[in-house]
Design a protein around this motif. Structure first.
Motif, PDB file in Angstrom:
ATOM      1  N   ALA B 144       7.661   4.549-107.782  1.00 20.00           N
ATOM      2  CA  ALA B 144       8.604   4.257-106.717  1.00 20.00           C
ATOM      3  C   ALA B 144       9.868   5.098-106.784  1.00 20.00           C
ATOM      4  O   ALA B 144      10.499   5.357-105.762  1.00 20.00           O
ATOM      5  CB  ALA B 144       8.964   2.771-106.767  1.00 20.00           C
ATOM      6  N   GLN B 145      10.218   5.554-107.976  1.00 19.90           N
ATOM      7  CA  GLN B 145      11.426   6.376-108.066  1.00 19.90           C
ATOM      8  C   GLN B 145      11.280   7.629-107.213  1.00 19.90           C
ATOM      9  O   GLN B 145      12.181   8.018-106.489  1.00 19.90           O
ATOM     10  CB  GLN B 145      11.664   6.795-109.525  1.00 19.90           C
ATOM     11  CG  GLN B 145      12.261   5.707-110.372  1.00 19.90           C
ATOM     12  CD  GLN B 145      12.524   6.204-111.776  1.00 19.90           C
ATOM     13  OE1 GLN B 145      11.695   6.855-112.394  1.00 19.90           O
ATOM     14  NE2 GLN B 145      13.694   5.886-112.305  1.00 19.90           N
ATOM     15  N   VAL B 188      12.419  -5.933-108.910  1.00 19.53           N
ATOM     16  CA  VAL B 188      11.152  -5.958-108.189  1.00 19.53           C
ATOM     17  C   VAL B 188      10.880  -7.392-107.769  1.00 19.53           C
ATOM     18  O   VAL B 188      10.750  -8.275-108.616  1.00 19.53           O
ATOM     19  CB  VAL B 188      10.009  -5.442-109.086  1.00 19.53           C
ATOM     20  CG1 VAL B 188       8.679  -5.572-108.372  1.00 19.53           C
ATOM     21  CG2 VAL B 188      10.257  -3.999-109.475  1.00 19.53           C
ATOM     22  N   ASP B 189      10.846  -7.639-106.486  1.00 21.08           N
ATOM     23  CA  ASP B 189      10.618  -8.990-105.954  1.00 21.08           C
ATOM     24  C   ASP B 189      11.518 -10.008-106.645  1.00 21.08           C
ATOM     25  O   ASP B 189      11.088 -11.096-107.015  1.00 21.08           O
ATOM     26  CB  ASP B 189       9.149  -9.396-106.134  1.00 21.08           C
ATOM     27  CG  ASP B 189       8.206  -8.512-105.332  1.00 21.08           C
ATOM     28  OD1 ASP B 189       8.599  -8.091-104.224  1.00 21.08           O
ATOM     29  OD2 ASP B 189       7.091  -8.246-105.812  1.00 21.08           O
ATOM     30  N   ILE B 215       4.192  -1.142-102.031  1.00 21.40           N
ATOM     31  CA  ILE B 215       5.603  -1.351-101.726  1.00 21.40           C
ATOM     32  C   ILE B 215       5.818  -1.519-100.234  1.00 21.40           C
ATOM     33  O   ILE B 215       5.359  -0.708 -99.432  1.00 21.40           O
ATOM     34  CB  ILE B 215       6.441  -0.176-102.277  1.00 21.40           C
ATOM     35  CG1 ILE B 215       6.389  -0.185-103.806  1.00 21.40           C
ATOM     36  CG2 ILE B 215       7.884  -0.261-101.789  1.00 21.40           C
ATOM     37  CD1 ILE B 215       7.030   1.004-104.450  1.00 21.40           C
ATOM     38  N   GLU B 216       6.478  -2.598 -99.877  1.00 20.10           N
ATOM     39  CA  GLU B 216       6.822  -2.844 -98.482  1.00 20.10           C
ATOM     40  C   GLU B 216       8.116  -2.104 -98.136  1.00 20.10           C
ATOM     41  O   GLU B 216       8.217  -1.458 -97.106  1.00 20.10           O
ATOM     42  CB  GLU B 216       7.008  -4.354 -98.272  1.00 20.10           C
ATOM     43  CG  GLU B 216       7.438  -4.758 -96.878  1.00 20.10           C
ATOM     44  CD  GLU B 216       6.343  -4.507 -95.853  1.00 20.10           C
ATOM     45  OE1 GLU B 216       5.165  -4.647 -96.229  1.00 20.10           O
ATOM     46  OE2 GLU B 216       6.662  -4.156 -94.703  1.00 20.10           O
ATOM     47  N   SER B 217       9.090  -2.198 -99.032  1.00 17.22           N
ATOM     48  CA  SER B 217      10.331  -1.479 -98.785  1.00 17.22           C
ATOM     49  C   SER B 217      11.103  -1.292-100.085  1.00 17.22           C
ATOM     50  O   SER B 217      10.902  -2.017-101.050  1.00 17.22           O
ATOM     51  CB  SER B 217      11.211  -2.235 -97.780  1.00 17.22           C
ATOM     52  OG  SER B 217      11.712  -3.402 -98.391  1.00 17.22           O
ATOM     53  N   ILE B 241      13.118  -3.495-104.917  1.00 11.40           N
ATOM     54  CA  ILE B 241      11.771  -3.114-104.477  1.00 11.40           C
ATOM     55  C   ILE B 241      11.051  -4.378-104.060  1.00 11.40           C
ATOM     56  O   ILE B 241      11.020  -5.357-104.809  1.00 11.40           O
ATOM     57  CB  ILE B 241      11.019  -2.405-105.614  1.00 11.40           C
ATOM     58  CG1 ILE B 241      11.735  -1.087-105.907  1.00 11.40           C
ATOM     59  CG2 ILE B 241       9.566  -2.168-105.260  1.00 11.40           C
ATOM     60  CD1 ILE B 241      11.307  -0.445-107.174  1.00 11.40           C
ATOM     61  N   THR B 242      10.534  -4.356-102.847  1.00 11.93           N
ATOM     62  CA  THR B 242       9.830  -5.528-102.340  1.00 11.93           C
ATOM     63  C   THR B 242       8.376  -5.145-102.134  1.00 11.93           C
ATOM     64  O   THR B 242       8.087  -4.144-101.473  1.00 11.93           O
ATOM     65  CB  THR B 242      10.446  -5.978-101.011  1.00 11.93           C
ATOM     66  OG1 THR B 242      11.860  -6.110-101.199  1.00 11.93           O
ATOM     67  CG2 THR B 242       9.868  -7.299-100.571  1.00 11.93           C
ATOM     68  N   THR B 243       7.489  -5.918-102.702  1.00 13.10           N
ATOM     69  CA  THR B 243       6.075  -5.596-102.517  1.00 13.10           C
ATOM     70  C   THR B 243       5.538  -6.350-101.305  1.00 13.10           C
ATOM     71  O   THR B 243       6.149  -7.282-100.809  1.00 13.10           O
ATOM     72  CB  THR B 243       5.248  -5.930-103.765  1.00 13.10           C
ATOM     73  OG1 THR B 243       5.352  -7.329-104.013  1.00 13.10           O
ATOM     74  CG2 THR B 243       5.755  -5.161-104.972  1.00 13.10           C
ATOM     75  N   LYS B 244       4.365  -5.911-100.860  1.00 11.77           N
ATOM     76  CA  LYS B 244       3.817  -6.452 -99.616  1.00 11.77           C
ATOM     77  C   LYS B 244       3.410  -7.912 -99.786  1.00 11.77           C
ATOM     78  O   LYS B 244       2.961  -8.315-100.849  1.00 11.77           O
ATOM     79  CB  LYS B 244       2.621  -5.607 -99.191  1.00 11.77           C
ATOM     80  CG  LYS B 244       3.035  -4.237 -98.713  1.00 11.77           C
ATOM     81  CD  LYS B 244       1.864  -3.350 -98.406  1.00 11.77           C
ATOM     82  CE  LYS B 244       2.364  -2.011 -97.854  1.00 11.77           C
ATOM     83  NZ  LYS B 244       1.306  -0.991 -97.823  1.00 11.77           N
TER      84      LYS B 244
END
Lengths: 499, 1001
Positions: B144-145, B188-189, B215-217, B241-244
């Motif tokens: 994600a970075q 994360v979440d 990753i959602e956003s 970091i938000t996951t789907k």
């Protein structure tokens, strides 16, 4: 009803979270796993003994082993850099600011602070009185040993500053600290004491240590040369007297050290067949007075910095000069015991470049890491032969040539070396022979550079190396005080000629 | 304090209403305004009660058991403008509400994740950069970075290594700290990740556990207003970091396959073999070269030059690495349960021998409605990464990127009989790069679990209780094995290091959200949080392996040392924030956190971190009549955040401690370690931010401009003490650093027709860093060094003598002294300050073309104004001949009097007798590391649905993608992106080429 139920749920949930927080204390309940608080450290027998262990462990650092032992050989005429190597090159060429002081400074004062803790920082009544006294005596010995090392690096011996040049009349020694640092406000700036004061502090410590050691109950008297003892305190006192040219005292203290070493440890001059045993960790040292033991697994300085890595095992940076090797007579057992062909034991081949330093490509083999890993040697700070040499020099100055040569012959007879005829020596020649004997015997044991300096002689470089002698008046004879410390410790004065 | 908060909580609770009994239902169909097609997967939410559903395959949504009342219904979907309407639910009735969504640029209606909640972008008053799933779809990225690079203005990512799985140095708005680290807090979440996850053996990203496709956003909280809710950990910014999540509706399953290659993409120009021979003959004379040098490499002195081997070492260390990836995801659920499941496997060989990265990753995200008012969200990922690597980042001869500097072209790895060439270099057989690359096994294996369970209890239509229990657990094992041939000194060795981190976070929040008199919208929350991070580590080394086959510790014969310890810190916090929104025109946000940390001095454990922000939506004012401007918002914020040092210094730094240290004759030593500083506390950053957000021409031109000034003070620095005290320094809060900057980002939709769309996006961040104060009157932290950290200059400002060129008369290197005169022996007094290693401006720009199913996305990344030192290249030039393969510019070396050139003569043996060396660290070696890089390009094609249905698929997509395709730079070293200020054997970025297919079942 539901209203109340919900309110109760919400309130209880928050109560649990916040009240559990009474809680605010939770963040105070963490403890480090590799440290204890200062209070604990100074008030429990186990940790106090740990401070003592650390005080000795300081001698496992490169500054207190390789630099201490080999540095003075590289700085003068005993060893020189192998072509292609670079370790201690700065010392070989006596580059400005390249002395052994910068590396030692931190360690010297860390060891002194350890000693100060054992002398005046630990809580009373924690240890049995006899043990407590013994620790104080050991601490005073270590404080004297490190303070003497510091003052010989950074200051002239009392009354021995050069008669001309920037160092003329310079009489400062080093900072003396005799109380432990327990809080930041005690870590204040402190000025360098005059060298005479430093020497009297050293003498006071040694005298006190000797008094304490000698009055300890017999069960508390250490039978091991691996710790400070009455023997080592006497021996160091002999060396300190020699540096101050107190010849009578030096002779007498050396004799006391020899007698005690014999009765306490059974130490005496090794015979020609035992020379290897002095430096071989797999056998006991027949000349032991004070030796730092090194556990090969955890206490070695390592592949890059160990004495063996510098001299015999791998990198072979410092090679004995032809000038040194020429001093040994044909039958001298030291030549066979302590030297051998240049060979890289790790790579399994002879490295190039040794022959540029001596004709037959010879390496110094006092330090060979005989224990299970190749880079660990014990460090012999004081031993019997040095006492003989101190006596020879002292007697030359008190009783004359024949007493001196006679004492040298006592040593030489145990080395398979020929007996010298006093008739062949005038005073200066005898002095020269004593210094040569010190080179033959004590090479790479921390003496050569300081022997020249304490006598006010020029620092001699071996012919053919390309390095130039350093006149005694040259500022480089004293190492510079680490410059960062001058900014922090505002009362500190730099040595003459350095800015 | 706690009691007072409790009282207010109880007071608030009294207002909880009990009217929840009657419910109704709302349903509707969502279509595209332009095409009329139904839109599956659109998220529909009644925002006041956070109850919602997603449309099914037929574009229909249904939200049941909605308490009677009036709500704001929001529908949002990627690539469309958000929709909002007021709906009224009546008891027992089904309200039908169909929606047409307008395609459009990512606008201000997007929902953005913020600290402990979400907000509509229009209502945000702080500075937040947001990267959505849409923007990063199919971007070749391992973590994600990487996705943030060039996509979030003001976030500078410097790759720390190009090896697969490698990480980044992430600076949000410059470096505010000198010692306590500048890495942001990663969440994360809702789970705060440990910052203490490095490995000594290779470079890895702390976010490797998260599959980019899940990753959602990603949101970056940049200013104090956005970040201060994270208090003492927020000074370096926060990355959320938000996951789907699962969406209600038919199950959508996607399987994807990707294959590709990794090839070298670095810049290395050595002398050709012939040039190398010519130079040595020229410098040494042929006799010396023959007699002295040829034997070193195993040649007889009289070997004809034509028979000397010509070997390409760069080719030897590199290769074409294969890359494979397989993944699936499934997403769906009913009214009460929604799920998102995903699994991914990838295996990537690096472009350097022996380098690889294998990753397994599973994710299970569930949302379960337990009762109409109680929901539980559960998110869980389990991952494992295995990363065989090579030496990098240091002046080590066993690093491959050192090897290509010192391995001369006439040396070669293998003898004719297949044995390793013992005469490859003067460093011995064990340092033959072939031995190092083939025989040494160094690998890092990490297993990480990140999971959380989060209940939400809707107390009434405006009051909600949220809780979370989160865990971030990781175990890392480093193993470095060298068989006897590679480590003859130890007879072979195996080093093993294990680290386990258990990082727990739990919190409880009470949220209120109410509108008064139609225009006063108030939302607020208070909460408490507790975090505990516990780490254990053990390491040991075993030596003496009698054979080259077995490498486990049991096969060794003796110990090579051991160690192990544990450490922990705890953080207890009370937090809260209030948002007041008047008529959608004026927005005031106050937030703060009261943090207590175990890390700090007894007198300074607790601190308050408040912030305030004001936003004015000018476009909502009646006097604002510019039709072309859809949105214009001015933001102003001020706040205080803290930096408690992350993993950068000891958890117990404030205490007076005696440490286990060394030993003597079996007794372990206790050494005075540090003096107590009961006043020790966090670094404090005061930030002011002014920002402007706009949307024009139906939001086809949207953007954000921010100006900031951040002053970091109370920096954690060692105050030097006289060493004669037994202590070298004491850690204190001294020193000050300032960052000032401008950030701009905008997106445009240049062409939008029924079937064609062309959009572009751009970000730039300009930052200026200055050290304002060090300890007391100290002017330089590392006095005398080349990177001194000096008052009045940027943290990475260079301090070196000035290069003055080459004396045409004799070819000696010349330097300027402090007075500007020529000197041949510069010393410290001649050092001048020179532009630093920081980027002045960095960012990225990209463009995307969509034509029916065809899509092309191209993304460039750039960095301007960094000055880097390629130190490996510089250092090996100290001995241009036998130690070094030499760089091609040596062909320009001075050779005869009168010659004007920029490269001095090459002396035999490398030592200049009458001057300092060419490799003296001077301004000559400081290179402009600015670059522009075609970072990624993706071309994809989605099959028309009728075609896909013929093969029983609901959709299919194929793509080709590439990364690090072209780089424009004048930097001398391997790769400007990984250079940093001081580059030593850095692992450069690799070129990636991939082909993939995605099948929607």
């Amino acid at each position: 009803m539901r209203f109340f139920a919900k309110t109760t749920v919400v309130t209880l949930a928050l109560l649990v979270v916040l009240q559990g927080c009474d809680f605010a204390d939770v963040i105070k309940r963490t403890e480090p796993s590799t440290s204890v608080s200062q209070e604990t450290a100074l008030s429990s027998p186990g940790t106090i003994r740990g401070i003592r262990a650390k005080m000795y462990d300081r001698f496992h650092s490169a500054a207190f082993s390789t630099d201490w032992m080999l540095g003075p050989a590289a700085q003068a005429d005993n060893t020189f850099i192998r072509t292609g190597a670079n370790r201690m090159q700065g010392l070989n060429f006596n580059n400005r600011r390249a002395g052994i002081g910068t590396g030692a400074w931190n360690n010297i004062y860390s060891a002194i602070n350890d000693a100060n803790l054992l002398i005046g920082g630990i809580q009373e009544d924690v240890l049995p009185e006899a043990e407590r006294n013994r620790l104080e005596a050991e601490a005073r010995f270590i404080r004297a040993l490190t303070l003497h090392h510091a003052t010989r690096i950074f200051g002239y011996e009392p009354g021995m500053s050069p008669s001309s040049g920037p160092g003329s009349g310079f009489d400062l020694g080093v900072v003396i600290r005799t109380s432990p640092t327990l809080s930041p406000d005690q870590a204040t700036s402190k000025a360098r004491a005059p060298v005479s004061e430093v020497y009297s502090q050293i003498e006071t410590d040694l005298t006190t240590a000797i008094d304490i050691f000698s009055s300890l109950p017999s069960g508390e008297k250490s039978q091991s040369p691996n710790f400070g003892t009455e023997v080592s305190a006497q021996a160091l006192m002999a060396r300190v007297q020699l540096y101050q040219r107190e010849w009578g005292n030096a002779d007498q203290r050396a004799q006391q050290a020899l007698d005690l070493a014999n009765s306490r440890f059974g130490s005496s001059l090794a015979g020609p067949g035992e020379l290897d045993a002095i430096f071989n960790e797999t056998s006991s040292n027949p000349e032991a007075i004070f030796t730092i033991d090194t556990d090969p697994l955890t206490e070695s300085v390592g592949v890059n910095l160990a004495l063996a890595a510098f001299t015999s095992k791998e990198w072979m940076a410092q090679i004995p000069t032809q000038d040194l090797l020429d001093l040994y007579g044909p039958d001298d057992a030291r030549r066979d015991a302590w030297y051998g062909p240049c060979f890289d034991d790790i790579v399994g081949a002879a490295p190039g470049g040794c022959a540029a330093v001596n004709e037959n490509a010879i390496e110094l083999q006092k330090y060979e890491g005989e224990q299970s890993t190749p880079y660990a040697d014990d460090y012999i700070h004081l031993r019997v032969a040095e006492m003989y040499l101190i006596q020879a020099e002292a007697r030359l100055n008190t009783s004359g040539v024949s007493a001196a040569i006679s004492r040298l012959n006592d040593l030489r007879s145990q080395r398979g070396a020929s007996q010298l005829d006093p008739a062949n020596f005038n005073f200066d020649q005898a002095y020269g022979e004593i210094l040569a004997e010190r080179r033959r015997e004590l090479v790479a044991e921390g003496h050569r550079y300081f022997d020249l300096k304490r006598l006010g002689r020029d620092i001699r470089k071996a012919p053919g190396t390309g390095a130039s002698d350093v006149p005694f008046e040259d500022i480089r004879v004293l190492d510079d005080i680490p410059s960062g410390q001058l900014e922090v410790n505002t009362e500190l004065v730099q040595n003459p000629g350095y800015n | 304090m706690i009691k007072r908060i409790l009282a207010s909580v109880v007071f608030l609770s009294l207002f909880v209403s009990g009217a929840l009994a009657q419910t109704g239902q709302i349903t509707g169909k969502i279509t595209d305004t332009e095409t009329g097609n139904v839109l599956p997967g659109v998220n529909v939410v009644l925002s006041e009660i956070n109850q919602g559903a997603a449309t099914n395959a037929k574009g229909v949504f249904t939200i049941g058991e909605v308490p009677v009342g009036t709500y704001t219904l929001r529908a949002s979907f990627v690539g469309y403008q958000a929709y909002e309407a007021e709906v009224t639910i009546e008891e027992g009735e089904v309200v039908t509400h169909s929606i047409e969504l307008q395609p459009g640029a990512v606008g201000l209606d997007e929902v953005v994740v913020t600290g402990y909640g979400t907000q509509q972008e229009a209502e945000i008053s702080g500075s937040i950069s947001s990267v959505s799933a849409d923007e990063i779809q199919n971007v070749p990225a391992q973590n994600a970075q990487q996705l943030l690079q060039g996509r979030a203005a003001g976030v500078t990512l410097t790759s720390t290594s190009g090896n697969p799985g490698g990480g980044f140095e992430v600076n949000i708005r410059g470096e505010g700290s000198i010692n306590a680290g500048n890495e942001p807090l990663y969440i994360v979440d809702g789970v705060q990740l440990s910052t203490n996850q490095g490995s000594a053996l290779t470079d890895r990203s702390p976010l490797n556990a998260i599959s980019p496709g899940n990753i959602e956003s990603i949101e970056v909280l940049k200013d104090a207003a956005a970040a201060s809710i994270y208090g003492a950990q927020a000074a370096n910014g926060v990355v959320l970091i938000t996951t789907k999540s699962g969406q209600q509706g038919d199950v959508q399953t996607t399987i994807d396959f990707e294959g590709g290659i990794r090839t070298p993409h670095w810049n290395h120009n050595p002398l050709s073999p012939q040039e190398w021979i010519d130079m040595n003959v020229d410098v040494l004379g042929e006799n010396v070269f023959r007699a002295g040098y040829l034997p070193l490499f195993g040649y007889a002195p009289d070997t004809p030059f034509s028979e000397l081997r010509r070997y390409d070492w760069e080719e030897y260390i590199s290769r074409t690495g294969a890359h494979r990836k397989v993944g699936f995801s499934a997403n769906g659920g009913g009214e009460t349960t929604q799920f998102f499941l995903s699994g991914n496997w990838s295996n990537t060989e690096g472009a350097v021998r022996a380098v690889a990265y294998e990753s397994y990753n599973f994710r299970a995200n569930f949302t379960q409605e337990l009762t109409p008012s109680l929901n539980i969200d559960s998110k869980l990922t389990v991952s494992n990464q295995d990363q065989p690597g090579v030496c990098q980042d240091g002046f080590f001869i066993n690093c491959p990127f050192s090897a290509i500097q010192f391995a001369v072209p006439i040396s070669y790895p293998y003898l004719d009989n297949g044995d390793y060439n013992p005469n490859q270099s003067i460093f011995g057989l064990n340092n033959n790069p072939a031995v190092v690359l083939n025989e040494e096994e160094r690998s890092v294996d990490v297993t990480q679990i990140i999971g959380s369970i989060s209940p939400t209890y809707q107390i009434n239509s405006w009051l909600r209780l949220n809780g979370q229990l989160g865990i971030d657990w990781s175990q890392r094992r480093d193993v470095d094995h060298e068989p006897p041939i590679a480590d003859p000194g130890a007879g072979g060795s195996t080093y093993t290091s294990d680290q386990t981190i258990t990082n727990l976070t739990t919190n409880l929040r009470l949220n209120a959200n109410r509108t008064f008199g139609d225009v006063h919208n108030v939302s607020a929350f208070i909460g408490s949080e507790y975090r505990r991070e516990f780490e254990t580590n053990n390491a040991f080394s075993v030596e003496g392996f009698g054979n080259p086959f077995l490498s486990v510790p049991s096969a060794g014969t003796q110990s090579g040392g051991f160690g192990g310890a544990n450490t922990e810190f705890r953080l207890l916090s009370l937090l809260g924030s209030v948002d007041y929104n008047f008529d959608d025109r004026y927005i005031l946000t106050l937030s703060g956190r009261y943090d207590g940390s175990s890390r700090f001095g007894a007198n300074q454990r607790w601190g308050l971190f408040p912030s305030a922000a004001l936003a004015w939506r000018i476009s909502q004012e009646e006097f604002f009549t510019f039709d072309s401007v859809d949105e214009l918002k001015l933001r102003l914020s001020y706040g205080i955040t803290g930096n408690s040092g992350g993993g950068n210094f000891d958890n117990f730094a404030a205490r007076g401690l005696y440490n286990i240290s060394g030993s003597y004759l079996g007794q372990s030593g206790i050494a005075p370690g540090q003096l107590a500083n009961p006043q020790l506390t966090w670094e404090e950053k005061r930030s002011i931010n002014v920002g402007l957000d706009w949307g024009m021409w139906n939001n086809r031109f949207t953007g954000t401009l921010d100006l900031y000034r951040e002053t970091s003070s109370e920096l954690l620095l060692g105050r030097p003490l006289p060493v004669s005290s037994g202590y070298g320094s004491i850690l204190g809060n001294v020193g000050e650093v300032q960052n000032r900057g401008i950030e701009v980002s905008f997106q445009t939709v240049n062409i939008q027709t029924q079937s064609f769309r062309w959009s572009t996006r751009f970000t730039a961040g300009l930052n200026q860093n200055e050290v304002l104060e060090l300890t007391g009157d100290q002017q330089e932290l590392n006095g005398g060094g080349a990177l001194p950290i000096a008052v009045g200059y940027s943290q990475e400002a260079w301090h070196v003598p000035r290069w003055a060129g080459v004396n045409p008369a004799d070819g000696r290197p010349m330097f300027y002294d402090e007075n500007g005169n020529i000197t041949y022996f510069p010393d410290q007094a001649d050092d001048v300050f020179f532009d630093g290693g920081e980027e002045d401006v960095s960012g990225g720009f990209g463009t995307r073309l969509n034509y029916q199913g065809l899509s092309l996305d191209v993304f460039f990344q750039y960095s301007y104004g960094a000055t880097a030192l390629p130190n490996t290249e510089r250092a090996f030039l100290g001995n241009q001949s036998v130690f070094s393969s030499g760089l091609s510019f040596l062909t320009r070396r001075w050779q005869e009097p009168g010659e004007v050139t920029d490269v001095p003569y090459v002396p035999a043996g490398g030592v200049y007798p009458n001057s300092s060396g060419f490799n003296t660290l001077s301004t000559y070696w400081l290179y402009d590391a600015s670059y522009l890089r075609l970072k990624s390009a993706t071309l994809s094609y989605s099959l028309p649905s009728n075609l896909a249905e013929k093969v029983s698929l609901s959709g299919a997509r194929i793509y080709v993608s590439g990364a690090n395709l072209i780089t424009w730079t004048s930097y001398l070293g391997l790769d400007p992106e990984v250079a940093g200020a001081f580059s030593e054997s850095s692992y450069p970025s690799e070129r990636q080429l991939n082909v993939g297919i995605e099948l929607d079942l």
